[in-house]
Each structure stands twice: as C-alpha cells, then as structure tokens.
Write a protein that holds these residues in place. Sequence first.
Motif, PDB file in Angstrom:
ATOM      1  N   ARG A  18       0.828  -1.202   0.000  1.00  0.00           N
ATOM      2  CA  ARG A  18       0.000   0.000   0.000  1.00  0.00           C
ATOM      3  C   ARG A  18       0.861   1.249   0.000  1.00  0.00           C
ATOM      4  N   ALA A  19       0.323   2.285  -0.617  1.00  0.00           N
ATOM      5  CA  ALA A  19       0.961   3.600  -0.632  1.00  0.00           C
ATOM      6  C   ALA A  19      -0.129   4.611  -0.297  1.00  0.00           C
ATOM      7  N   ASP A  56      -0.991  -3.745  -5.539  1.00  0.00           N
ATOM      8  CA  ASP A  56      -0.628  -2.455  -4.951  1.00  0.00           C
ATOM      9  C   ASP A  56      -1.888  -1.622  -4.770  1.00  0.00           C
ATOM     10  N   ARG A  58      -3.159   2.111  -3.800  1.00  0.00           N
ATOM     11  CA  ARG A  58      -2.634   3.480  -3.735  1.00  0.00           C
ATOM     12  C   ARG A  58      -3.767   4.476  -3.531  1.00  0.00           C
ATOM     13  N   LYS A  60      -4.023   8.678  -3.556  1.00  0.00           N
ATOM     14  CA  LYS A  60      -3.286   9.915  -3.823  1.00  0.00           C
ATOM     15  C   LYS A  60      -4.220  11.105  -3.684  1.00  0.00           C
ATOM     16  N   GLU A  69      -6.326   3.751  -6.457  1.00  0.00           N
ATOM     17  CA  GLU A  69      -5.892   2.832  -7.506  1.00  0.00           C
ATOM     18  C   GLU A  69      -5.593   1.463  -6.910  1.00  0.00           C
TER      19      GLU A  69
END
Length: 82
Positions: A18-19, A56, A58, A60, A69
Amino acid sequence: MVAGMRKRCAVKSLACRRALPKEPVIVRGDPEKIRRAMEVLADNAMLYTPAKGAIDIRLKKTDGSARFEIVDSGCGMSPEFV
C-alpha cells in the motif's frame, strides 16, 4: 479494508502493498458506496492475480481530488471485454 485484504492475500501468497498519504484524505460522497466500490476492485484484483503475484493499493491526493488505484499483476482485461 487493507488489513482484511492482507489476510486474504496471504492465503494465495500474494504480495499486498500500500501507498497512502501521510495526511488524511477527505472525500465527499456516500461512505458505504465508496467503500463498496473499493472492495469490488480489491476483490477483482485478488481473484484474477495468480499465486505469488502482487497487488498495490494506492491513495493519492491531487489538486483537491482523491485518486484510489489498485494495480495488480493479473492478466488484465482485453479491450473487447471492457
């Protein structure tokens, strides 16, 4: 949501990364519908990513908007299917 995904990914030996931004992201809308849409995307990624693949997640914050995402190493969808 991410914690639940990690458990499901572990069963299939998927890397779940994860980000997320450091500061909170505020989104206007129906929280339940937003959560459900995110879950559908995550479920799809887990279903179609082969064992030992990667997912992943994400989030933002750009120009006053939020962008969520999910990127996976699955086969994807053909243009005809979409």
